[in-house]
Design a protein around this motif. Structure first.
Motif, short mmCIF file in Angstrom:
data_model
loop_
_atom_site.label_atom_id
_atom_site.label_comp_id
_atom_site.label_asym_id
_atom_site.label_seq_id
_atom_site.Cartn_x
_atom_site.Cartn_y
_atom_site.Cartn_z
N ARG A 83 0.90 3.18 5.20
CA ARG A 83 0.62 4.20 6.28
C ARG A 83 -0.73 4.58 6.23
N ALA A 84 -1.08 4.60 4.93
CA ALA A 84 -2.72 5.04 4.93
C ALA A 84 -3.81 3.97 4.79
N GLY A 85 -3.30 2.83 5.07
CA GLY A 85 -4.29 1.75 5.06
C GLY A 85 -4.87 1.33 3.89
N VAL A 86 -4.20 1.40 2.51
CA VAL A 86 -4.79 1.00 1.30
C VAL A 86 -5.08 -0.29 1.33
N GLY A 87 -5.89 -0.73 0.60
CA GLY A 87 -6.33 -2.13 0.71
C GLY A 87 -6.05 -2.86 -0.55
N HIS A 88 -5.52 -2.20 -1.62
CA HIS A 88 -5.26 -3.01 -2.80
C HIS A 88 -4.41 -2.07 -3.53
#
Length: 254
Positions: A83-88
């Motif tokens: 949901r937060a758009g974390v990339g890694h």
């Protein structure tokens, strides 16, 4: 620099990961059940987890409990990270989780699979047992006048600071998938580790090796938790003991 959230950031490993990342100039958020402002129980999830992950680029997932709940915690963390758009998402696991049928190891392996199937960029590092965990086990075993050890079992303890350094390095980089294991510098018999511990803490105990039963014991006896080909750690068990116990006073009190 990136914004990185470390789960279990007040624990033995997470604290050192946090220190290293901050020293390298990253903005680091520490998430644990009691650390403000990001006090979150990952097993429960909720809006506080979404707040903690807002604007985060990378998550280093160190939070774990041998008492259970790791899979639910990872499920909640992954959903919130999406949901937060974390990339890694970087996850620390244990060497042998796919070879030793121990309940805690099965849970760690299940979390590995959740991470791999998360749809996020991911990195998984497996390490051998930390020095302090070996000492915890030996402290318990050395309480009676006779130390009973599992027969024909070895271990390969690693310095936790070295694992933290590697995790920080991975967190600062791009998702790398399953990376090479990190093992301690020596594969040692459990008896030799016990005798080193007894000597460092000033205890006098008889040591008796006892054969055990069960699939988990057979897995440990076969060395499923070892990574001799990845003995890249530098800090030895004796160096850890010397730093922790010195002349042995702490050990004699325990």
């Amino acid at each position: 620099m990136t914004t990185i959230l470390v789960t279990g950031g007040t624990g033995t490993l997470g604290r050192l990961v946090t220190e290293r990342l901050r020293a390298d100039g990253h903005e680091v958020r520490v998430l644990s059940r009691h650390a403000q402002p990001y006090a979150v129980d990952l097993r429960a999830g909720g809006s506080a987890l979404d707040v903690a992950l807002g604007g985060v680029d990378t998550v280093v997932h160190c939070a774990t409990s041998p008492r259970g709940g790791d899979e639910q915690a990872a499920t909640n963390l992954i959903a919130a990270a999406r949901r937060a758009g974390v990339g890694h998402l970087v996850y620390i696991s244990i060497v042998g989780v796919d070879r030793v049928p121990l309940g805690y190891y099965r849970s760690k392996l299940a979390v590995e699979r959740l991470v791999q199937e998360s749809g996020l960029g991911w990195t998984v590092l497996r390490a051998t047992q930390f020095h302090d965990l070996v000492v915890q086990v030996l402290q318990a075993l050395a309480k009676p006048p006779v130390v009973l050890l599992p027969a024909r079992v070895c271990d390969q303890p690693v310095e936790v600071a070295e694992v933290a350094e590697r995790l920080a390095e991975l967190a600062a980089g791009a998702p790398a998938g399953r990376v090479a294991d990190l093992g301690g510098p020596e594969v040692r018999t459990f008896e030799s580790l016990a005798r080193a511990y007894l000597g460092a803490t000033g205890r006098r105990r008889a040591v008796v090796k006892v054969p055990l039963a069960g699939k988990a014991y057979r897995g440990f006896r076969a060395g499923g938790h070892l990574a001799p080909e990845r003995a890249v750690g530098k800090g030895t068990f004796e160096e850890y003991l010397a730093g922790r116990f010195g002349g042995g006073t702490d050990g004699r009190r325990g």
